[in-house]
Motif scaffolding. Structure first.
Motif, PDB file in Angstrom:
ATOM      1  N   LEU A  23       0.789  -1.222  -0.003  1.00 26.68           N
ATOM      2  CA  LEU A  23       0.018   0.145  -0.007  1.00 26.68           C
ATOM      3  C   LEU A  23       0.823   1.459  -0.021  1.00 26.68           C
ATOM      4  N   LYS A  24       2.201   1.188   0.680  1.00 34.27           N
ATOM      5  CA  LYS A  24       2.902   2.293   0.768  1.00 34.27           C
ATOM      6  C   LYS A  24       2.241   3.732   1.300  1.00 34.27           C
ATOM      7  N   PRO A  25       1.523   3.757   2.409  1.00 32.05           N
ATOM      8  CA  PRO A  25       0.717   4.941   2.904  1.00 32.05           C
ATOM      9  C   PRO A  25       1.691   5.969   3.024  1.00 32.05           C
ATOM     10  N   THR A  26       1.100   7.078   2.932  1.00 37.23           N
ATOM     11  CA  THR A  26       1.893   8.392   3.636  1.00 37.23           C
ATOM     12  C   THR A  26       1.495   8.474   5.029  1.00 37.23           C
ATOM     13  N   VAL A  27       0.223   8.384   5.450  1.00 33.58           N
ATOM     14  CA  VAL A  27      -0.418   8.477   6.730  1.00 33.58           C
ATOM     15  C   VAL A  27      -0.738   7.097   7.235  1.00 33.58           C
ATOM     16  N   LEU A  28      -0.628   6.641   8.223  1.00 34.29           N
ATOM     17  CA  LEU A  28      -1.193   5.593   9.167  1.00 34.29           C
ATOM     18  C   LEU A  28      -1.812   5.927  10.481  1.00 34.29           C
ATOM     19  N   VAL A  29      -2.999   5.367  10.385  1.00 37.95           N
ATOM     20  CA  VAL A  29      -3.830   5.955  11.763  1.00 37.95           C
ATOM     21  C   VAL A  29      -4.343   4.504  12.510  1.00 37.95           C
ATOM     22  N   ASP A  30      -3.819   4.361  13.773  1.00 37.36           N
ATOM     23  CA  ASP A  30      -4.309   3.245  14.513  1.00 37.36           C
ATOM     24  C   ASP A  30      -5.473   3.817  15.411  1.00 37.36           C
ATOM     25  N   ALA A  31      -6.709   2.978  14.700  1.00 32.89           N
ATOM     26  CA  ALA A  31      -7.922   3.465  15.356  1.00 32.89           C
ATOM     27  C   ALA A  31      -8.718   2.122  15.943  1.00 32.89           C
ATOM     28  N   ILE A  32      -7.713   1.193  16.302  1.00 35.18           N
ATOM     29  CA  ILE A  32      -8.110  -0.114  16.929  1.00 35.18           C
ATOM     30  C   ILE A  32      -8.722  -0.038  18.176  1.00 35.18           C
ATOM     31  N   LEU A  33      -8.277   1.127  18.894  1.00 32.27           N
ATOM     32  CA  LEU A  33      -8.719   1.322  20.325  1.00 32.27           C
ATOM     33  C   LEU A  33      -8.731   0.073  21.327  1.00 32.27           C
ATOM     34  N   ALA A  34      -7.477  -0.371  21.321  1.00 34.18           N
ATOM     35  CA  ALA A  34      -7.416  -1.710  22.250  1.00 34.18           C
ATOM     36  C   ALA A  34      -6.861  -1.343  23.480  1.00 34.18           C
ATOM     37  N   LYS A  35      -6.742  -0.033  23.701  1.00 34.33           N
ATOM     38  CA  LYS A  35      -5.940   0.470  24.817  1.00 34.33           C
ATOM     39  C   LYS A  35      -4.664  -0.090  25.349  1.00 34.33           C
ATOM     40  N   LYS A  36      -4.113  -0.430  24.165  1.00 30.06           N
ATOM     41  CA  LYS A  36      -2.459  -0.894  24.022  1.00 30.06           C
ATOM     42  C   LYS A  36      -2.401  -0.919  22.705  1.00 30.06           C
ATOM     43  N   ASN A  37      -0.937  -0.835  22.724  1.00 32.23           N
ATOM     44  CA  ASN A  37      -0.355  -0.897  21.236  1.00 32.23           C
ATOM     45  C   ASN A  37      -0.013  -2.391  20.725  1.00 32.23           C
ATOM     46  N   LEU A  38      -1.062  -2.539  19.587  1.00 33.56           N
ATOM     47  CA  LEU A  38      -0.831  -3.859  18.984  1.00 33.56           C
ATOM     48  C   LEU A  38       0.137  -4.083  17.814  1.00 33.56           C
ATOM     49  N   GLY A  39       1.382  -3.149  17.886  1.00 36.60           N
ATOM     50  CA  GLY A  39       2.391  -3.121  17.013  1.00 36.60           C
ATOM     51  C   GLY A  39       2.554  -2.035  16.030  1.00 36.60           C
ATOM     52  N   THR A  40       1.643  -0.973  16.292  1.00 38.23           N
ATOM     53  CA  THR A  40       1.906   0.339  15.440  1.00 38.23           C
ATOM     54  C   THR A  40       3.335   0.977  15.766  1.00 38.23           C
ATOM     55  N   ASN A  41       3.968   1.379  14.892  1.00 42.96           N
ATOM     56  CA  ASN A  41       5.132   2.130  14.957  1.00 42.96           C
ATOM     57  C   ASN A  41       5.516   3.159  13.865  1.00 42.96           C
ATOM     58  N   LYS A  42       6.372   4.022  14.097  1.00 43.58           N
ATOM     59  CA  LYS A  42       6.638   5.196  13.209  1.00 43.58           C
ATOM     60  C   LYS A  42       7.255   4.674  11.933  1.00 43.58           C
ATOM     61  N   MET A  43       7.843   3.605  11.692  1.00 42.26           N
ATOM     62  CA  MET A  43       8.308   3.168  10.709  1.00 42.26           C
ATOM     63  C   MET A  43       7.350   2.574   9.548  1.00 42.26           C
ATOM     64  N   MET A  44       6.027   2.783  10.071  1.00 39.09           N
ATOM     65  CA  MET A  44       4.758   2.225   9.246  1.00 39.09           C
ATOM     66  C   MET A  44       4.664   3.267   8.150  1.00 39.09           C
ATOM     67  N   ALA A  45       4.880   4.571   8.223  1.00 35.98           N
ATOM     68  CA  ALA A  45       4.529   5.501   7.241  1.00 35.98           C
ATOM     69  C   ALA A  45       5.049   7.017   7.797  1.00 35.98           C
ATOM     70  N   PRO A  46       5.159   7.807   6.839  1.00 36.95           N
ATOM     71  CA  PRO A  46       5.682   9.097   7.063  1.00 36.95           C
ATOM     72  C   PRO A  46       5.110   9.955   8.242  1.00 36.95           C
ATOM     73  N   ILE A  47       3.818   9.450   8.260  1.00 40.64           N
ATOM     74  CA  ILE A  47       2.926  10.243   9.261  1.00 40.64           C
ATOM     75  C   ILE A  47       2.365   9.170  10.007  1.00 40.64           C
ATOM     76  N   THR A  48       2.275   9.010  11.370  1.00 42.32           N
ATOM     77  CA  THR A  48       1.697   7.978  12.085  1.00 42.32           C
ATOM     78  C   THR A  48       0.977   8.575  13.176  1.00 42.32           C
ATOM     79  N   ILE A  49      -0.401   8.322  13.395  1.00 42.97           N
ATOM     80  CA  ILE A  49      -1.263   8.617  14.411  1.00 42.97           C
ATOM     81  C   ILE A  49      -1.776   7.604  15.166  1.00 42.97           C
ATOM     82  N   ALA A  50      -2.074   7.749  16.499  1.00 43.59           N
ATOM     83  CA  ALA A  50      -2.856   6.826  17.316  1.00 43.59           C
ATOM     84  C   ALA A  50      -3.949   7.308  18.048  1.00 43.59           C
TER      85      ALA A  50
END
Length: 276
Positions: A101-128
């Motif tokens: 997909l090569k996204p420019t933006v990645l948004v973690d909207a899982i709302l698991a109350k914990k990080n399930l693996g999202t990190n800053k290497m996933m896209a130039p812009i990362t939001i949780a």
């Protein structure tokens, strides 16, 4: 010459999660013109299914207000869905498709109350969204999800208010309005979302165990029959307010606030990083 900036209409945004709050985020980004794609699990656990785009995983497509998600099986199908002004949804709980997909933006909207693996290497812009993340360590920015004065606040240093374990108050009721499964097993619905229910009335069954309404009100959320429910899982939600005050079919005020916050963060960081 300076770096060529991306057009928003050509910018891919990956949203991890398609529940009811994520749906408010997805709609806001899509309205702005981003190419939004949703990554979900094979069995989404959202209970407010009438306002959650993740329902498309079970039924092929799901429309919430003016935003429609379509389930697809490969990244190659996304372009056609975007061209039809719809949102492609893929099963990819571990975000392995990011390399395609090569996204420019990645948004973690899982709302698991914990990080399930999202990190800053996933896209130039990362939001949780919500607790479990720390900016700028895990992502560029964290969005506050707790109702109240700080809802939608952007944290560029630190994280959101820790999970209290207590649901937000609606109609004077908090924990007592939310149902957690007393057992594990298959789900069989008796009522449907939007029904007026009475305290003690059977709403659905889990492995032949009757799940009864904890109070009088409107059945606002109920887990899908496609899910094998696990003991302790949040599986239902009864709104104690009167029928005329409950809306089970449009995006909530909280989801819209989070959508605005994510859009704000996306454009702000995009400008700071000279991306668009």
């Amino acid at each position: 010459m300076g770096k060529t900036k991306q057009l928003i209409s050509e910018t891919i945004v990956v949203v991890r999660g398609g529940g009811d709050l994520a749906t408010g985020v997805i709609q806001k980004l899509a309205h702005t013109g981003f190419k939004v794609v949703v990554l979900e699990t094979a069995k989404p656990l959202a209970i407010r299914r009438t306002v959650a785009l993740c329902t498309a995983v079970f039924q092929g497509r799901q429309q919430v207000e003016d935003t429609e998600a379509v389930f697809v099986s490969s990244v190659s199908e996304c372009e056609a869905i975007w061209n039809n002004n719809q949102i492609p949804m893929l099963i990819d709980a571990e975000a392995k498709l990011l390399t395609e997909l090569k996204p420019t933006v990645l948004v973690d909207a899982i709302l698991a109350k914990k990080n399930l693996g999202t990190n800053k290497m996933m896209a130039p812009i990362t939001i949780a969204l919500g607790p479990g993340f720390s900016a700028p360590k895990d992502v560029d920015v964290v969005v506050e999800t707790m109702r109240g004065h700080h809802l939608g606040r952007l944290y560029f240093n630190g994280g959101a208010i820790p999970n209290t374990g207590t649901p937000g108050e609606i109609g004077g009721k908090s924990a007592e309005r939310v149902i957690h499964s007393p057992t594990s097993g298959n789900v069989q619905h008796i009522k449907k979302i939007g029904d007026v229910v009475r305290k003690g009335e059977v709403l659905f069954y889990i492995d032949q165990v009757a799940i009864k309404s904890p109070l009088d009100g409107v059945l606002r959320g109920m887990i899908s029959e496609e899910v094998v429910c696990q003991i302790g899982l949040k599986c239902g939600d009864v709104d104690p307010r009167s029928f005329d005050k409950v809306d089970c079919y449009t995006i909530s005020d909280k989801a819209r606030a989070l959508g605005g916050a994510v859009l704000d963060a996306t454009l702000w960081i995009g400008r700071e990083k000279n991306l668009f």
